[in-house]
Design a protein around this motif. Structure first.
Motif, mmCIF file in Angstrom:
data_model
loop_
_atom_site.group_PDB
_atom_site.id
_atom_site.type_symbol
_atom_site.label_atom_id
_atom_site.label_comp_id
_atom_site.label_asym_id
_atom_site.label_seq_id
_atom_site.Cartn_x
_atom_site.Cartn_y
_atom_site.Cartn_z
ATOM 1 N N TYR A 32 12.947 27.389 14.898
ATOM 2 C CA TYR A 32 11.862 27.194 15.861
ATOM 3 C C TYR A 32 11.018 28.457 15.864
ATOM 4 O O TYR A 32 11.394 29.468 16.457
ATOM 5 C CB TYR A 32 12.425 26.931 17.263
ATOM 6 C CG TYR A 32 13.262 25.683 17.353
ATOM 7 C CD1 TYR A 32 12.686 24.469 17.736
ATOM 8 C CD2 TYR A 32 14.622 25.707 17.050
ATOM 9 C CE1 TYR A 32 13.455 23.317 17.827
ATOM 10 C CE2 TYR A 32 15.395 24.562 17.137
ATOM 11 C CZ TYR A 32 14.805 23.374 17.520
ATOM 12 O OH TYR A 32 15.561 22.233 17.604
ATOM 13 N N GLU A 33 9.886 28.398 15.203
ATOM 14 C CA GLU A 33 8.990 29.540 15.130
ATOM 15 C C GLU A 33 8.155 29.612 16.405
ATOM 16 O O GLU A 33 7.755 28.605 16.962
ATOM 17 C CB GLU A 33 8.063 29.407 13.926
ATOM 18 C CG GLU A 33 7.235 30.648 13.691
ATOM 19 C CD GLU A 33 6.484 30.597 12.383
ATOM 20 O OE1 GLU A 33 5.292 30.943 12.404
ATOM 21 O OE2 GLU A 33 7.090 30.218 11.364
ATOM 22 N N ALA A 35 9.215 31.083 19.225
ATOM 23 C CA ALA A 35 10.067 31.048 20.415
ATOM 24 C C ALA A 35 9.697 32.217 21.331
ATOM 25 O O ALA A 35 9.146 33.226 20.883
ATOM 26 C CB ALA A 35 11.541 31.141 20.008
ATOM 27 N N ILE A 36 9.972 32.044 22.598
ATOM 28 C CA ILE A 36 9.706 33.109 23.565
ATOM 29 C C ILE A 36 10.929 33.292 24.458
ATOM 30 O O ILE A 36 11.682 32.354 24.695
ATOM 31 C CB ILE A 36 8.451 32.848 24.423
ATOM 32 C CG1 ILE A 36 8.566 31.532 25.187
ATOM 33 C CG2 ILE A 36 7.203 32.880 23.599
ATOM 34 C CD1 ILE A 36 7.474 31.317 26.205
ATOM 35 N N SER A 37 11.110 34.487 24.947
ATOM 36 C CA SER A 37 12.187 34.775 25.890
ATOM 37 C C SER A 37 11.568 34.941 27.273
ATOM 38 O O SER A 37 10.491 35.514 27.422
ATOM 39 C CB SER A 37 12.943 36.031 25.465
ATOM 40 O OG SER A 37 12.049 37.077 25.182
ATOM 41 N N VAL A 38 12.266 34.416 28.268
ATOM 42 C CA VAL A 38 11.761 34.423 29.639
ATOM 43 C C VAL A 38 12.904 34.789 30.573
ATOM 44 O O VAL A 38 13.970 34.181 30.516
ATOM 45 C CB VAL A 38 11.201 33.034 30.038
ATOM 46 C CG1 VAL A 38 10.676 33.046 31.457
ATOM 47 C CG2 VAL A 38 10.140 32.571 29.066
ATOM 48 N N ARG A 39 12.669 35.761 31.431
ATOM 49 C CA ARG A 39 13.664 36.107 32.448
ATOM 50 C C ARG A 39 13.528 35.129 33.610
ATOM 51 O O ARG A 39 12.426 34.859 34.072
ATOM 52 C CB ARG A 39 13.448 37.514 32.981
ATOM 53 C CG ARG A 39 13.727 38.613 31.999
ATOM 54 C CD ARG A 39 13.584 39.964 32.705
ATOM 55 N NE ARG A 39 13.284 41.017 31.797
ATOM 56 C CZ ARG A 39 14.187 41.787 31.208
ATOM 57 N NH1 ARG A 39 15.462 41.597 31.443
ATOM 58 N NH2 ARG A 39 13.826 42.744 30.382
ATOM 59 N N ALA A 51 16.160 32.771 29.385
ATOM 60 C CA ALA A 51 16.007 31.543 28.609
ATOM 61 C C ALA A 51 15.248 31.845 27.330
ATOM 62 O O ALA A 51 14.311 32.645 27.328
ATOM 63 C CB ALA A 51 15.250 30.498 29.423
ATOM 64 N N LEU A 52 15.662 31.198 26.263
ATOM 65 C CA LEU A 52 14.912 31.227 25.009
ATOM 66 C C LEU A 52 14.241 29.871 24.915
ATOM 67 O O LEU A 52 14.914 28.828 24.948
ATOM 68 C CB LEU A 52 15.829 31.498 23.826
ATOM 69 C CG LEU A 52 16.463 32.885 23.839
ATOM 70 C CD1 LEU A 52 17.526 33.003 22.759
ATOM 71 C CD2 LEU A 52 15.414 33.957 23.659
ATOM 72 N N MET A 53 12.921 29.884 24.831
ATOM 73 C CA MET A 53 12.131 28.661 24.887
ATOM 74 C C MET A 53 11.395 28.439 23.568
ATOM 75 O O MET A 53 10.984 29.394 22.910
ATOM 76 C CB MET A 53 11.094 28.750 26.014
ATOM 77 C CG MET A 53 11.657 29.163 27.372
ATOM 78 S SD MET A 53 12.723 27.952 28.107
ATOM 79 C CE MET A 53 11.537 26.712 28.546
ATOM 80 N N SER A 54 11.189 27.160 23.238
ATOM 81 C CA SER A 54 10.382 26.831 22.060
ATOM 82 C C SER A 54 8.923 27.057 22.409
ATOM 83 O O SER A 54 8.558 27.188 23.589
ATOM 84 C CB SER A 54 10.608 25.383 21.648
ATOM 85 O OG SER A 54 10.024 24.505 22.592
ATOM 86 N N ALA A 55 8.064 27.059 21.411
ATOM 87 C CA ALA A 55 6.629 27.220 21.641
ATOM 88 C C ALA A 55 6.088 26.080 22.493
ATOM 89 O O ALA A 55 5.070 26.230 23.173
ATOM 90 C CB ALA A 55 5.891 27.286 20.302
ATOM 91 N N GLU A 56 6.767 24.943 22.489
ATOM 92 C CA GLU A 56 6.347 23.785 23.286
ATOM 93 C C GLU A 56 6.906 23.813 24.701
ATOM 94 O O GLU A 56 6.646 22.915 25.494
ATOM 95 C CB GLU A 56 6.790 22.485 22.594
ATOM 96 C CG GLU A 56 6.118 22.221 21.265
ATOM 97 C CD GLU A 56 6.720 23.046 20.127
ATOM 98 O OE1 GLU A 56 7.925 23.392 20.179
ATOM 99 O OE2 GLU A 56 5.967 23.370 19.191
ATOM 100 N N GLY A 57 7.716 24.829 25.022
ATOM 101 C CA GLY A 57 8.243 24.974 26.373
ATOM 102 C C GLY A 57 9.601 24.342 26.611
ATOM 103 O O GLY A 57 10.028 24.210 27.750
ATOM 104 N N HIS A 58 10.311 23.965 25.564
ATOM 105 C CA HIS A 58 11.643 23.385 25.705
ATOM 106 C C HIS A 58 12.691 24.487 25.594
ATOM 107 O O HIS A 58 12.599 25.359 24.731
ATOM 108 C CB HIS A 58 11.900 22.324 24.629
ATOM 109 C CG HIS A 58 10.917 21.203 24.665
ATOM 110 N ND1 HIS A 58 10.933 20.228 25.643
ATOM 111 C CD2 HIS A 58 9.863 20.920 23.862
ATOM 112 C CE1 HIS A 58 9.945 19.387 25.431
ATOM 113 N NE2 HIS A 58 9.268 19.785 24.359
ATOM 114 N N GLU A 59 13.696 24.427 26.469
ATOM 115 C CA GLU A 59 14.745 25.437 26.434
ATOM 116 C C GLU A 59 15.610 25.264 25.199
ATOM 117 O O GLU A 59 16.131 24.184 24.938
ATOM 118 C CB GLU A 59 15.605 25.339 27.694
ATOM 119 C CG GLU A 59 16.632 26.438 27.794
ATOM 120 C CD GLU A 59 17.417 26.397 29.090
ATOM 121 O OE1 GLU A 59 18.639 26.177 29.010
ATOM 122 O OE2 GLU A 59 16.794 26.571 30.160
ATOM 123 N N LEU A 60 15.754 26.345 24.453
ATOM 124 C CA LEU A 60 16.587 26.349 23.255
ATOM 125 C C LEU A 60 17.966 26.936 23.536
ATOM 126 O O LEU A 60 18.959 26.522 22.949
ATOM 127 C CB LEU A 60 15.904 27.148 22.137
ATOM 128 C CG LEU A 60 14.526 26.646 21.706
ATOM 129 C CD1 LEU A 60 13.850 27.653 20.785
ATOM 130 C CD2 LEU A 60 14.643 25.279 21.038
#
Length: 162
Positions: A32-33, A35-39, A51-60
Motif C-alpha cells: 500500500y503506497e 500509507a500514513i501514520s496517525v496518532r 494507526a497506519l492508514m492507506s491513502a484511501e483512509g482505511h486502517e491497515l
C-alpha cells in the motif's frame, strides 16, 4: 515470521519508496503506497494508539504501544509522524503586540523563536491538564503543555486572553 518472547509481534513491514512516500507491506505481501501514520491521541497519549492508514483512509494496522513493533518500524513511523505533525511547543511568550485581537505573538518554542498572528481568543483552546492549543492565522497549531510551567511574564500575558 518467527518471534521469541523478546521480539515484538508485527505482521507487516514498512519502507519509504524512491519518492519518500511510506509503503506498508502486509503479511500477505500486498503493498500500500502512500500509507500514513496517525496518532489517536497526539497530545494526551502520544506514545500509545497509532494507526497506519492507506491513502484511501482505511486502517491497515493498529499499534497499541511502541513495544508492539520493532525498533526499525518505530523509527520509520516516528520519522513519518515528525513530518506530518508540525506542532511547535511554546516555552515562553516574549511579547504580544496588543491585548485586542488580531495580535502578533513573539514566542520561544522547541523549534526556535517565532512570531505568529492570533486572530481571536476563540483560537486558544483549553486542553486537559493545564494545556493549551493555539492556532495562528495560517492554521499552524502551537502547544503549551502546561500553563503552570511557563514563567510569570508568560502566564500574565496568557491571562489577558483566557
Amino acid at each position: 515470521m518467527t518471534t521469541d518472547s523478546n521480539t515484538p509481534m508485527q505482521h507487516f513491514q514498512l519502507r519509504h519508496n524512491d519518492f519518500g512516500r511510506l509503503v506498508f507491506i502486509a503479511a500477505d505481501g500486498v503493498e500500500y503506497e502512500g500509507a500514513i501514520s496517525v496518532r489517536a491521541f497526539p497530545i494526551g497519549a502520544p506514545e500509545q494508539g497509532i494507526a497506519l492508514m492507506s491513502a484511501e483512509g482505511h486502517e491497515l494496522a493498529w499499534i497499541e504501544q511502541w513495544t508492539d513493533v520493532s525498533p526499525q518500524i518505530r523509527a520509520i513511523i516516528e520519522q513519518d509522524l515528525a513530518v506530518r505533525e508540525f506542532m511547535p511547543q511554546i516555552s515562553r511568550i516574549r511579547e504580544v503586540s496588543s491585548y485586542s485581537t488580531p495580535t502578533v505573538w513573539r514566542v520561544e518554542t522547541n523549534r526556535g523563536d517565532t512570531a505568529f498572528t492570533l486572530k481571536g481568543e476563540e483560537d486558544i483552546r483549553r486542553l486537559p491538564q493545564s494545556a493549551l492549543l493555539i492556532a495562528d492565522s495560517h492554521g499552524i497549531q502551537f502547544l503549551i503543555r502546561d500553563i503552570n510551567a511557563l514563567d510569570k511574564q508568560s502566564r500574565k500575558i496568557l491571562d489577558r486572553f483566557l
